[in-house]
Enzyme design. Sequence first.
Site, PDB file in Angstrom:
ATOM      1  CE  LYS A   1      55.780 -66.690 -24.035  1.00  0.00           C
ATOM      2  NZ  LYS A   1      56.089 -67.659 -22.999  1.00  0.00           N
TER       3      LYS A   1
ATOM      4  CE  LYS B   1      58.470 -61.093 -20.014  1.00  0.00           C
ATOM      5  NZ  LYS B   1      58.853 -62.438 -20.111  1.00  0.00           N
TER       6      LYS B   1
ATOM      7  CE  LYS C   1      63.489 -69.419 -19.127  1.00  0.00           C
ATOM      8  NZ  LYS C   1      62.081 -69.340 -19.519  1.00  0.00           N
TER       9      LYS C   1
HETATM   10  P1  TYM Z   1      59.570 -68.358 -17.324  1.00  0.00           P
HETATM   11  O1  TYM Z   1      60.284 -69.610 -17.625  1.00  0.00           O
HETATM   12  O2  TYM Z   1      59.249 -67.436 -18.448  1.00  0.00           O
HETATM   13  O3  TYM Z   1      60.377 -67.506 -16.249  1.00  0.00           O
HETATM   14  C1  TYM Z   1      60.821 -68.092 -15.044  1.00  0.00           C
HETATM   15  C2  TYM Z   1      60.748 -67.088 -13.909  1.00  0.00           C
HETATM   16  O4  TYM Z   1      61.542 -65.929 -14.200  1.00  0.00           O
HETATM   17  C3  TYM Z   1      60.760 -64.756 -14.046  1.00  0.00           C
HETATM   18  N1  TYM Z   1      61.223 -63.762 -15.043  1.00  0.00           N
HETATM   19  C4  TYM Z   1      61.702 -62.562 -14.752  1.00  0.00           C
HETATM   20  N2  TYM Z   1      61.867 -61.921 -13.571  1.00  0.00           N
HETATM   21  C5  TYM Z   1      62.406 -60.683 -13.615  1.00  0.00           C
HETATM   22  N3  TYM Z   1      62.764 -60.065 -14.766  1.00  0.00           N
HETATM   23  C6  TYM Z   1      62.614 -60.663 -15.969  1.00  0.00           C
HETATM   24  N4  TYM Z   1      62.980 -60.060 -17.084  1.00  0.00           N
HETATM   25  C7  TYM Z   1      62.059 -61.968 -15.987  1.00  0.00           C
HETATM   26  N5  TYM Z   1      61.770 -62.843 -16.980  1.00  0.00           N
HETATM   27  C8  TYM Z   1      61.252 -63.932 -16.383  1.00  0.00           C
HETATM   28  C9  TYM Z   1      59.330 -65.192 -14.322  1.00  0.00           C
HETATM   29  O5  TYM Z   1      58.396 -64.298 -13.763  1.00  0.00           O
HETATM   30  C10 TYM Z   1      59.317 -66.555 -13.673  1.00  0.00           C
HETATM   31  O6  TYM Z   1      59.111 -66.439 -12.284  1.00  0.00           O
HETATM   32  N6  TYM Z   1      54.858 -69.816 -16.767  1.00  0.00           N
HETATM   33  C11 TYM Z   1      56.125 -69.692 -16.092  1.00  0.00           C
HETATM   34  C12 TYM Z   1      56.659 -71.014 -15.564  1.00  0.00           C
HETATM   35  C13 TYM Z   1      55.721 -71.762 -14.681  1.00  0.00           C
HETATM   36  C14 TYM Z   1      55.417 -71.488 -13.324  1.00  0.00           C
HETATM   37  C15 TYM Z   1      54.522 -72.496 -12.927  1.00  0.00           C
HETATM   38  C16 TYM Z   1      55.821 -70.483 -12.450  1.00  0.00           C
HETATM   39  C17 TYM Z   1      55.036 -72.880 -15.035  1.00  0.00           C
HETATM   40  N7  TYM Z   1      54.308 -73.313 -13.977  1.00  0.00           N
HETATM   41  C18 TYM Z   1      54.000 -72.520 -11.643  1.00  0.00           C
HETATM   42  C19 TYM Z   1      55.293 -70.511 -11.140  1.00  0.00           C
HETATM   43  C20 TYM Z   1      54.402 -71.508 -10.777  1.00  0.00           C
HETATM   44  C21 TYM Z   1      57.126 -69.144 -17.070  1.00  0.00           C
HETATM   45  O7  TYM Z   1      56.961 -69.206 -18.253  1.00  0.00           O
HETATM   46  O8  TYM Z   1      58.250 -68.662 -16.492  1.00  0.00           O
END
Ligand code: TYM
Length: 333
Positions: free
Chosen positions: A117, A199, A202
Amino acid sequence: MSIDKSKKVVFSGIQPSGIPALGNYIGAMMNFKALQDEYDCLYCVVDLHAITVRRDPKTYGDQIRRLFAIYVAAGLDPEKNIIFVQSHVPAHSQLSWILNCYTYVGELGRMTQFKDKSRKHEENVNAGLFNYPVLQAADVLLYGTHLVPVGQDQKQHLELARDIAIRFNKVYGKIFTVPEILIPKVGARIMKLQDPFHKMDKSEVENLNNSIFLLDEPDVIISKLRKAVTDSEAVVRYGEDKPGVSNLLTIYSCLTGTSIPDAEREFEGKNYGFFKNAVGEAAVAVLEPIQNEYKRLMSDRGALDAMMKPGAEKAEGIAKNMLKRVHDAIGFI
Ligand code: TYM
């Protein structure tokens, strides 16, 4: 719902950094739903996390609402789960500061997401981006979480959360539960449709054909999947040498509940056009009902905002207790 001691606690979150993509749905949300009957689950819209990138104040509120509505529309029951917005519970920021003092700069500098990032947002490598995993650790540790369902890309952050919990407990006794990371066997890393080596995201802006967003119109979903990159072999087979087809097989398998070998058999002798259409139809069959429910929820903002309140209150109640235990352990008066 209050936390029932006999049940394990699940916590996870998604950033309101855009409309969730199919990767978020398959890697995370589908499992959120699967866990809600058996566990005490907290699902959070992590709006504090998402401000490491500048957000337009005029639209950010609706972006947060949208993700909350998508959680509910995707089948997370607000009666069964604690669904809430992170900034509504101040304990997240408060514990995050404390945990910063138990986290090493070297550990944070090794995070691949920080490195990626900072390259992507060279003009805004802020301290929040660096400390981001500490806030994530606070999210999870505040609730005595046993299980964290996430996609593959969050593994490193949660391993750090575990290390922070273990380190803190070593000094002060058993305050935090050390969480287990729950990564799906299939679908933990859904890839971009036009570039199956990276990957799906969003926050995709460069090529919208890379991501299926949960609110894409059915014809857009079908058309994006028709355009997905495959290969010249013309055999629907899973394999490392076939990243595009394997990604589509994974998507199909997760959305229909068919195993990969069964899906391979289903498409034996069929051409890629036929296969891609079937994947498109499977995606529409899952996403269209979510979209309809989403539209209904978003049509009454007042009711939606009211729906956020009980979740925040329940989360606040649990989080405050944990924060008090942490304060007492440290010796604050
Ligand atoms: P974020 O918002 O980027 O993504 C949310 C969830 O989606 C999963 N994910 C994917 N899974 C499969 N294939 C993909 N291409 C893909 N892209 C995203 C991510 O692994 C995630 O589970 N830091 C985290 C948010 C967060 C969080 C937490 C998660 C904040 N606090 C506490 C768990 C526990 C994040 O940016 O996810």
